[in-house]
Design a protein around this motif. Structure first.
Motif, PDB file in Angstrom:
ATOM      1  N   GLU A 157      -7.086  -4.924  -0.562  1.00 41.45           N
ATOM      2  CA  GLU A 157      -7.598  -5.198  -1.905  1.00 41.45           C
ATOM      3  C   GLU A 157      -6.539  -4.813  -2.924  1.00 41.45           C
ATOM      4  N   THR A 170      -8.892 -14.935  -4.448  1.00 42.81           N
ATOM      5  CA  THR A 170      -8.978 -14.393  -5.805  1.00 42.81           C
ATOM      6  C   THR A 170     -10.427 -14.067  -6.131  1.00 42.81           C
ATOM      7  N   LEU A 171     -10.643 -12.888  -6.658  1.00 46.66           N
ATOM      8  CA  LEU A 171     -11.978 -12.478  -7.090  1.00 46.66           C
ATOM      9  C   LEU A 171     -12.086 -12.480  -8.608  1.00 46.66           C
ATOM     10  N   HIS A 184      -7.994  -9.047  -9.589  1.00 49.30           N
ATOM     11  CA  HIS A 184      -8.719  -8.534  -8.425  1.00 49.30           C
ATOM     12  C   HIS A 184      -8.562  -9.572  -7.323  1.00 49.30           C
ATOM     13  N   VAL A 185      -7.882  -9.180  -6.237  1.00 45.94           N
ATOM     14  CA  VAL A 185      -7.508 -10.093  -5.165  1.00 45.94           C
ATOM     15  C   VAL A 185      -7.733  -9.420  -3.813  1.00 45.94           C
ATOM     16  N   ILE A 186      -8.055 -10.216  -2.808  1.00 49.55           N
ATOM     17  CA  ILE A 186      -8.108  -9.778  -1.422  1.00 49.55           C
ATOM     18  C   ILE A 186      -7.025 -10.538  -0.648  1.00 49.55           C
ATOM     19  N   VAL A 215      -6.810  -6.284   5.995  1.00 50.52           N
ATOM     20  CA  VAL A 215      -7.398  -6.788   4.751  1.00 50.52           C
ATOM     21  C   VAL A 215      -7.087  -5.776   3.657  1.00 50.52           C
ATOM     22  N   THR A 233       0.824  -1.212   0.000  1.00 51.43           N
ATOM     23  CA  THR A 233       0.000   0.000   0.000  1.00 51.43           C
ATOM     24  C   THR A 233       0.856   1.259   0.000  1.00 51.43           C
ATOM     25  N   ILE A 246      -8.804  -2.201   3.221  1.00 51.54           N
ATOM     26  CA  ILE A 246     -10.263  -2.088   3.329  1.00 51.54           C
ATOM     27  C   ILE A 246     -10.771  -2.440   4.721  1.00 51.54           C
ATOM     28  N   ARG A 300      -5.935  -4.492  -7.221  1.00 56.32           N
ATOM     29  CA  ARG A 300      -6.490  -4.493  -8.579  1.00 56.32           C
ATOM     30  C   ARG A 300      -5.424  -3.981  -9.535  1.00 56.32           C
ATOM     31  N   TYR A 359      -3.016  -1.088  -4.473  1.00 54.47           N
ATOM     32  CA  TYR A 359      -3.377  -1.742  -3.212  1.00 54.47           C
ATOM     33  C   TYR A 359      -4.050  -0.746  -2.282  1.00 54.47           C
ATOM     34  N   ARG A 360      -5.102  -1.205  -1.574  1.00 62.68           N
ATOM     35  CA  ARG A 360      -5.724  -0.344  -0.564  1.00 62.68           C
ATOM     36  C   ARG A 360      -6.214  -1.179   0.604  1.00 62.68           C
TER      37      ARG A 360
END
Length: 99
Positions: free
Chosen positions: A28, A49-50, A92-94, A26, A8, A18, A30, A15-16
Motif C-alpha cells: 500500500e 488506484t484507490l 492511495h495506491v495498491i 501486496v 518499503t 499488507i 499513501r 509504503y507498507r
C-alpha cells in the motif's frame, strides 16, 4: 532485486506491506500533495488506484507526468524512479508485486 531499493525500505513512511507470500507481495502507498520519494525500484506489478492522483516521475533521464483516476487497474513493468505528488489530492495506491 536488491531489497535495499524496495520502496518499503527507501520510504517506509509512505509504503507498507499488507500481504506477502512466496508468489506476490501486496504493498500500500499513501502520500499527500508535495511529497517526493527517494529513488526506489518497483518489480513487475499490477497497480490499483484507490484515489485519483497526479504525479511526476523521474525515470532514468526522462520526466513523465501521470494522471490516474480512482479504481483503475493496470500493468506496471519493473522500473526505478523518483516520484512526486504534483496534484492537489493525496495518493492511495495498491501494488501487487509479482515475485
Amino acid at each position: 532485486m536488491d531489497d535495499s531499493r524496495h520502496p518499503t525500505v527507501t520510504d517506509p513512511e509512505l509504503y507498507r506491506v499488507i500481504f506477502e507470500n512466496d508468489r506476490v507481495r501486496v504493498v500500500e502507498f499513501r502520500d499527500t500533495p508535495g511529497t517526493r520519494t527517494l529513488r526506489h525500484h518497483h518489480p513487475d506489478s499490477v497497480l490499483i488506484t484507490l484515489s485519483a492522483f497526479r504525479r511526476r516521475m523521474a525515470i532514468d533521464d526522462r520526466i513523465v507526468e501521470v494522471d490516474r483516476a480512482p479504481f483503475e487497474a493496470g500493468w506496471m513493468a519493473a522500473h526505478t524512479h523518483i516520484g512526486e505528488n504534483v496534484g492537489d489530492t493525496p495518493t492511495h495506491v495498491i501494488f501487487v508485486e509479482i515475485k
